[in-house]
Design an enzyme around this catalytic site. Structure first.
Site, PDB file in Angstrom:
ATOM      1  N   ASN A  13       0.937  -1.128   0.164  1.00  4.05           N
ATOM      2  CA  ASN A  13       0.036   0.187   0.020  1.00  4.05           C
ATOM      3  C   ASN A  13       0.968   1.299   0.031  1.00  4.05           C
ATOM      4  O   ASN A  13       1.562   1.681   1.156  1.00  4.05           O
ATOM      5  CB  ASN A  13      -0.840  -0.098   1.200  1.00  4.05           C
ATOM      6  N   ALA A  14       0.654   1.792  -1.246  1.00  3.10           N
ATOM      7  CA  ALA A  14       1.888   3.178  -1.310  1.00  3.10           C
ATOM      8  C   ALA A  14       1.509   4.290  -0.178  1.00  3.10           C
ATOM      9  O   ALA A  14       2.303   4.816   0.193  1.00  3.10           O
ATOM     10  CB  ALA A  14       1.782   3.555  -2.752  1.00  3.10           C
ATOM     11  N   LYS A  16       0.528   3.876   2.902  1.00  2.00           N
ATOM     12  CA  LYS A  16       1.120   3.006   4.146  1.00  2.00           C
ATOM     13  C   LYS A  16       2.554   3.480   4.212  1.00  2.00           C
ATOM     14  O   LYS A  16       3.212   3.983   4.939  1.00  2.00           O
ATOM     15  CB  LYS A  16       0.880   1.944   4.381  1.00  2.00           C
ATOM     16  N   GLU A  44      -2.255 -14.387   2.052  1.00  4.68           N
ATOM     17  CA  GLU A  44      -3.767 -14.339   2.361  1.00  4.68           C
ATOM     18  C   GLU A  44      -4.153 -13.607   3.568  1.00  4.68           C
ATOM     19  O   GLU A  44      -3.684 -14.060   4.546  1.00  4.68           O
ATOM     20  CB  GLU A  44      -4.196 -15.709   1.897  1.00  4.68           C
ATOM     21  N   ASP A  73      -1.651  -4.166   9.685  1.00  4.03           N
ATOM     22  CA  ASP A  73      -3.104  -4.549   9.238  1.00  4.03           C
ATOM     23  C   ASP A  73      -4.011  -3.372   9.803  1.00  4.03           C
ATOM     24  O   ASP A  73      -3.942  -3.104  11.112  1.00  4.03           O
ATOM     25  CB  ASP A  73      -3.631  -5.871   9.275  1.00  4.03           C
ATOM     26  N   SER A  74      -4.826  -2.903   8.864  1.00  2.37           N
ATOM     27  CA  SER A  74      -5.672  -1.578   9.556  1.00  2.37           C
ATOM     28  C   SER A  74      -7.035  -1.651   8.611  1.00  2.37           C
ATOM     29  O   SER A  74      -7.341  -2.488   7.591  1.00  2.37           O
ATOM     30  CB  SER A  74      -4.921  -0.384   9.397  1.00  2.37           C
ATOM     31  N   PHE A 171      -5.205   8.439   2.220  1.00  2.00           N
ATOM     32  CA  PHE A 171      -5.398   7.141   0.965  1.00  2.00           C
ATOM     33  C   PHE A 171      -6.703   6.764   1.899  1.00  2.00           C
ATOM     34  O   PHE A 171      -7.296   7.010   2.976  1.00  2.00           O
ATOM     35  CB  PHE A 171      -4.291   6.406   1.093  1.00  2.00           C
ATOM     36  N   GLY A 172      -7.129   5.385   1.135  1.00  2.00           N
ATOM     37  CA  GLY A 172      -8.282   4.758   1.703  1.00  2.00           C
ATOM     38  C   GLY A 172      -9.508   5.470   1.854  1.00  2.00           C
ATOM     39  O   GLY A 172      -9.960   6.099   1.084  1.00  2.00           O
ATOM     40  N   LYS A 194      -1.628  13.984  10.454  1.00  2.70           N
ATOM     41  CA  LYS A 194      -2.205  12.789  10.503  1.00  2.70           C
ATOM     42  C   LYS A 194      -1.395  11.851  11.151  1.00  2.70           C
ATOM     43  O   LYS A 194      -2.055  11.113  12.111  1.00  2.70           O
ATOM     44  CB  LYS A 194      -2.473  12.060   8.860  1.00  2.70           C
TER      45      LYS A 194
HETATM   46  O1  LIG Z   1      -5.094   5.664   7.337  1.00  5.07           O
HETATM   47  C1  LIG Z   1      -5.981   5.062   6.629  1.00  5.07           C
HETATM   48  N1  LIG Z   1      -6.661   5.945   5.992  1.00  5.07           N
HETATM   49  C2  LIG Z   1      -7.833   5.731   5.238  1.00  5.07           C
HETATM   50  N2  LIG Z   1      -8.077   4.180   5.098  1.00  5.07           N
HETATM   51  C3  LIG Z   1      -7.115   3.392   5.657  1.00  5.07           C
HETATM   52  C4  LIG Z   1      -6.241   3.855   6.675  1.00  5.07           C
HETATM   53  N3  LIG Z   1      -5.610   2.725   7.203  1.00  5.07           N
HETATM   54  C5  LIG Z   1      -6.224   1.760   6.689  1.00  5.07           C
HETATM   55  N4  LIG Z   1      -7.166   2.100   5.866  1.00  5.07           N
HETATM   56  C6  LIG Z   1      -8.149   1.535   5.163  1.00  5.07           C
HETATM   57  C7  LIG Z   1      -7.624   1.279   3.447  1.00  5.07           C
HETATM   58  C8  LIG Z   1      -7.837  -0.340   3.203  1.00  5.07           C
HETATM   59  O2  LIG Z   1      -9.112  -0.369   2.525  1.00  5.07           O
HETATM   60  C9  LIG Z   1      -7.923  -0.911   4.602  1.00  5.07           C
HETATM   61  C10 LIG Z   1      -6.569  -1.548   4.957  1.00  5.07           C
HETATM   62  O3  LIG Z   1      -6.318  -3.125   4.471  1.00  5.07           O
HETATM   63  P1  LIG Z   1      -5.056  -3.732   4.761  1.00  5.07           P
HETATM   64  O4  LIG Z   1      -5.042  -5.095   4.273  1.00  5.07           O
HETATM   65  O5  LIG Z   1      -4.354  -3.251   6.016  1.00  5.07           O
HETATM   66  O6  LIG Z   1      -3.786  -3.060   3.754  1.00  5.07           O
HETATM   67  P2  LIG Z   1      -3.701  -3.143   2.095  1.00  5.07           P
HETATM   68  O7  LIG Z   1      -4.310  -4.247   1.582  1.00  5.07           O
HETATM   69  O8  LIG Z   1      -4.368  -1.695   1.541  1.00  5.07           O
HETATM   70  O9  LIG Z   1      -2.195  -3.310   2.117  1.00  5.07           O
HETATM   71  P3  LIG Z   1      -1.058  -4.380   2.782  1.00  5.07           P
HETATM   72  O10 LIG Z   1      -2.106  -5.328   3.300  1.00  5.07           O
HETATM   73  O11 LIG Z   1      -0.292  -4.912   1.570  1.00  5.07           O
HETATM   74  O12 LIG Z   1      -0.395  -3.486   3.849  1.00  5.07           O
HETATM   75  O13 LIG Z   1      -8.257  -0.025   5.534  1.00  5.07           O
HETATM   76 MG   LIG Z   2      -4.168  -5.950   2.636  1.00  7.26          MG
END
Ligand SMILES: O=c1nc[nH]c2c1ncn2[C@H]1C[C@H](O)[C@@H](COP(=O)(O)OP(=O)(O)OP(=O)(O)O)O1
Ligand SMILES: [Mg+2]
Length: 217
Positions: A13-14, A16, A44, A73-74, A171-172, A194
């Protein structure tokens, strides 16, 4: 996590990456992510909690690289949706989910039932409606394959979901996440602002404290 002056974060996730690079940059540490390694295994995210998924991402990538790795994970928990999308936040709108589609689906899901709820009657000065209370959650896990140990932390930030996106930062779900005490949406904050209040910033502060304790014995 610390390999020389570099920290590996197991994320694709760019947004993050940008936030971690900002935070660790202040400590003089460089961040690399899964974008910098072409042949890493897919992870997964089938855990039932943010913490479970963070541990799995950290361990899988740390074992593949043979060095400590940090994972995040968020997601977003919305009161009027009984905590959804939660751990499913990234794939809320189904296969091929994008931030835009996830945001559109969220507004749609909340608008339908909003009139029936007292907490959905408020509006902002520009006419945007406040649809529900919500919070962001961030679980961080650092796994060290040499010791087989995890260091973990969790952070939260409360806000309210609005029905029209605001701002272009973050983002998100940030454009839909209204912060009543700041009078701005999360996407209207700078990375620095932020970091100071976010679920990720809070979790990171806690993690750094726990790492210092660990390294001081
Ligand atoms: O600060 C944030 N501001 C806005 N939205 C956010 C934030 N933090 C998490 N989110 C949302 C984005 C995504 O819909 C989900 C994270 O999902 P999550 O699986 O943890 O991350 P991801 O798949 O984008 O990247 P990765 O797993 O490779 O780290 O929650
Ligand atoms: Mg993810």
């Amino acid at each position: 996590m610390r390999q020389g002056d570099t920290i590996v974060v197991a994320t694709k996730n760019a947004g993050k990456v940008r936030e971690f690079a900002h935070a660790f940059g202040k400590l003089g540490l460089q961040v690399v992510s899964m974008f910098d390694y072409p042949n890493l295994p897919d992870v997964e995210e089938d855990g039932l909690t943010f913490a479970e998924n963070a541990r799995k991402k950290a361990k899988t990538i740390a074992d593949a690289l043979g060095q400590p790795v940090l994972a995040d994970d968020s997601g977003l928990e919305v009161a009027a949706l009984d905590g959804a999308p939660g751990v499913y936040s990234a794939r809320y709108s189904g296969a091929g989910a994008t931030d835009e589609r996830n945001n559109a689906k969220l507004v749609e899901a909340l608008s339908a039932a909003a009139d029936k709820r007292p907490d959905a009657k408020d509006t902002l000065a520009d006419g945007a409606r406040l649809l529900s209370d919500a919070r962001f959650v961030c679980a961080l896990a650092l796994y060290d394959p040499a010791s087989g140990k995890y260091t973990e932390a969790e952070g939260y930030v409360a806000g309210r979901i609005i029905d029209k996106p605001r701002g272009s930062g973050g983002f998100g779900y940030d454009p839909l996440f209204w912060l009543p005490q700041y009078g701005r949406a999360m996407a209207e904050l700078t990375t620095e602002e932020k970091q100071a209040i976010s679920h990720r910033g809070g979790a990171l502060q806690q993690l750094l404290g726990r790492m210092e304790l660990a390294s001081n014995g």
